[in-house]
Design an enzyme around this catalytic site. Structure first.
Site, mmCIF file in Angstrom:
data_model
loop_
_atom_site.group_PDB
_atom_site.id
_atom_site.type_symbol
_atom_site.label_atom_id
_atom_site.label_comp_id
_atom_site.label_asym_id
_atom_site.label_seq_id
_atom_site.Cartn_x
_atom_site.Cartn_y
_atom_site.Cartn_z
ATOM 1 N N ASP A 54 5.141 -33.533 23.187
ATOM 2 C CA ASP A 54 6.348 -34.481 22.969
ATOM 3 C C ASP A 54 5.612 -35.852 22.542
ATOM 4 O O ASP A 54 5.729 -36.846 23.386
ATOM 5 C CB ASP A 54 7.154 -34.537 24.114
ATOM 6 C CG ASP A 54 6.599 -35.033 25.553
ATOM 7 O OD1 ASP A 54 7.518 -35.728 26.238
ATOM 8 O OD2 ASP A 54 5.270 -34.938 25.576
ATOM 9 N N ASP A 77 0.339 -38.335 24.642
ATOM 10 C CA ASP A 77 0.012 -36.904 24.131
ATOM 11 C C ASP A 77 -0.641 -37.245 22.702
ATOM 12 O O ASP A 77 -1.574 -36.485 22.503
ATOM 13 C CB ASP A 77 1.604 -36.349 23.552
ATOM 14 C CG ASP A 77 2.711 -36.178 24.597
ATOM 15 O OD1 ASP A 77 3.029 -36.976 24.889
ATOM 16 O OD2 ASP A 77 2.922 -35.031 24.912
ATOM 17 N N PHE A 89 8.238 -36.254 34.969
ATOM 18 C CA PHE A 89 9.155 -36.438 33.853
ATOM 19 C C PHE A 89 9.457 -35.092 33.133
ATOM 20 O O PHE A 89 10.577 -34.733 32.981
ATOM 21 C CB PHE A 89 8.872 -37.487 32.856
ATOM 22 C CG PHE A 89 9.461 -37.685 31.630
ATOM 23 C CD1 PHE A 89 9.179 -37.027 30.564
ATOM 24 C CD2 PHE A 89 10.809 -38.331 31.419
ATOM 25 C CE1 PHE A 89 9.853 -37.072 29.224
ATOM 26 C CE2 PHE A 89 11.317 -38.548 30.270
ATOM 27 C CZ PHE A 89 10.663 -37.763 29.208
ATOM 28 N N ASN A 90 8.439 -34.321 32.703
ATOM 29 C CA ASN A 90 8.670 -33.065 31.896
ATOM 30 C C ASN A 90 9.466 -32.211 32.521
ATOM 31 O O ASN A 90 10.170 -31.374 32.243
ATOM 32 C CB ASN A 90 7.371 -32.620 31.533
ATOM 33 C CG ASN A 90 6.407 -33.472 30.446
ATOM 34 O OD1 ASN A 90 6.989 -33.993 29.657
ATOM 35 N ND2 ASN A 90 5.024 -33.549 30.614
ATOM 36 N N HIS A 142 -1.948 -38.924 30.970
ATOM 37 C CA HIS A 142 -1.712 -37.802 31.718
ATOM 38 C C HIS A 142 -1.952 -36.705 30.897
ATOM 39 O O HIS A 142 -2.691 -35.492 31.403
ATOM 40 C CB HIS A 142 -0.173 -37.612 31.762
ATOM 41 C CG HIS A 142 0.580 -38.720 32.624
ATOM 42 N ND1 HIS A 142 0.671 -38.911 33.926
ATOM 43 C CD2 HIS A 142 1.108 -39.963 32.185
ATOM 44 C CE1 HIS A 142 1.172 -39.931 34.412
ATOM 45 N NE2 HIS A 142 1.503 -40.587 33.400
ATOM 46 N N ASP A 143 -1.706 -36.379 29.709
ATOM 47 C CA ASP A 143 -1.893 -35.409 28.859
ATOM 48 C C ASP A 143 -3.228 -35.027 28.385
ATOM 49 O O ASP A 143 -3.611 -33.865 28.341
ATOM 50 C CB ASP A 143 -0.948 -35.595 27.632
ATOM 51 C CG ASP A 143 0.463 -35.545 27.976
ATOM 52 O OD1 ASP A 143 1.048 -36.272 27.107
ATOM 53 O OD2 ASP A 143 0.844 -35.165 28.960
HETATM 54 O O1 RIB Z 1 5.051 -37.620 33.467
HETATM 55 C C1 RIB Z 1 4.355 -37.595 32.580
HETATM 56 C C2 RIB Z 1 4.261 -36.854 31.239
HETATM 57 O O2 RIB Z 1 5.784 -37.062 30.623
HETATM 58 C C3 RIB Z 1 3.479 -36.884 30.234
HETATM 59 O O3 RIB Z 1 3.174 -35.844 29.316
HETATM 60 C C4 RIB Z 1 4.197 -38.013 29.123
HETATM 61 O O4 RIB Z 1 3.836 -37.785 27.865
HETATM 62 C C5 RIB Z 1 5.666 -37.363 29.283
HETATM 63 O O5 RIB Z 1 5.808 -36.363 28.466
HETATM 64 CA CA CA Z 2 3.867 -35.560 26.933
#
Ligand code: RIB
Ligand code: CA
Length: 317
Positions: A14, A19, A169-170, A242-243
């Protein structure tokens, strides 16, 4: 010596800022990875932006041979909830030239299925946004479960969310999709906040990547500089990659402490919407331990790997 077989992979983003850095890092691994397709999902920003960002980055770095497919523009059952910390476009103030080609003719779910059929039982999938595209692929093509070798997600948390006190979040954006994935029988590696929040970008890493001087390094630093700036100027999230950690789990898992648990996802709760609930004490012995969770990370090892990618792989490209 026999050339090592490349790992077939589809990567679903996303594309937002972290990302983008994960995509750039992954594209420096095509000597190890057979990138069958890259797909986009709505999440950090709406699909139009995540898809354009993904295609433009793939093409700007010269990988016009990789099909890029558009996926879901909203979660399975809920309205889309976007993030603000990636800016309106999803890449902050970073401009990437527009691609001159179109998107793949199949949508993301069918592109994932096509790759799974072509690499029966061997396909890895990386998903760093809401898992909507994967859930649609599983619902649409039930046989995909045995065709996919492993799914690596950035998502979830064993303890403590970033969207709410309970959820990441995801997982929050599309809890139903994550639950379908976790209950599908596919082998899942969950790289959650428990490890990714330990990866706040150090300036020495940013500077060493910049010094690599390659097109990949330049673009990655532009994105990381926005991530640093957004925190300083607007008080948004710090520059957590994160990614990139989820991608690292595929090519360099030794930096992660992994443990398998029975994990399910809360889809009915209000306070607990999207909470990834692990059975830490085996109180559900009848439930299969379905998810390999990243519990800890060798932070120094991770950063040394990340810098190495740009200093060594980038030069070899
Ligand atoms: O919580 C962090 C995640 O949510 C990461 O993948 C960020 O890019 C968002 O998609
Ligand atoms: Ca992401």
């Amino acid at each position: 010596m026999e050339e090592r077989k490349k790992i077939p992979v589809v990567m679903d983003f996303d594309t937002g800022t972290d990302d983008a850095v994960a995509l750039i890092t992954a594209l420096l691994h095509r000597d190890m990875l057979d990138v069958c397709a890259v797909t986009a999902v709505a999440g950090n920003v709406p699909l139009e932006a995540t898809a354009a960002n993904t295609l433009n980055i793939v093409d700007a770095l010269g990988h016009t041979d990789i099909p890029v497919a558009k996926g879901a523009d909203k979660p399975l059952k809920r309205e889309l909830h976007c993030a603000i910390s990636h800016g309106k476009t999803g890449l902050g103030d970073v401009i990437v030239p527009d691609s001159e080609r179109g998107f793949y003719e199949k949508d993301a779910a069918d592109a994932i299925y096509e790759a799974a059929l072509a690499h029966e039982g061997e396909l890895f999938v990386l998903a760093t946004g809401p898992q909507t595209n994967l859930a649609i692929a599983i619902q649409r093509h039930l046989d995909i479960v045995k065709l996919i070798k492993r799914v690596y997600i950035m998502g979830g948390c064993l303890v403590g969310g970033n969207m709410t006190q309970a959820s990441e979040f995801n997982a929050y954006v599309d809890p139903e999709a994550m639950q379908i994935l976790f209950r599908s029988g596919v082998d899942v590696v969950m790289v959650g906040l428990d490890v990714t929040l330990q990866t706040e970008l150090p300036i020495w890493v940013r500077d060493r990547v910049e010094a690599a001087g390659t097109p990949e390094a330049k673009l990655a630093v532009q994105v990381m500089d926005f991530m640093i700036k957004r925190n300083k100027e607007f008080g948004y999230d710090v520059a957590n990659l994160h990614d990139v950690v989820a991608f690292c789990a595929i090519v360099n898992p030794s930096v992660l402490k992994l443990k398998r648990y029975y994990v399910d996802v809360e889809t009915e709760g209000t306070i607990t919407r999207g909470m990834t609930v692990a059975d830490f004490r085996d109180v559900c012995p009848d439930k299969e331990k379905n998810v390999t969770c990243a519990e800890d990370i060798d932070v120094e090892g991770f950063w040394n790997w990340f810098v190495d990618v740009f200093e060594k792989r980038g030069k070899r490209r």
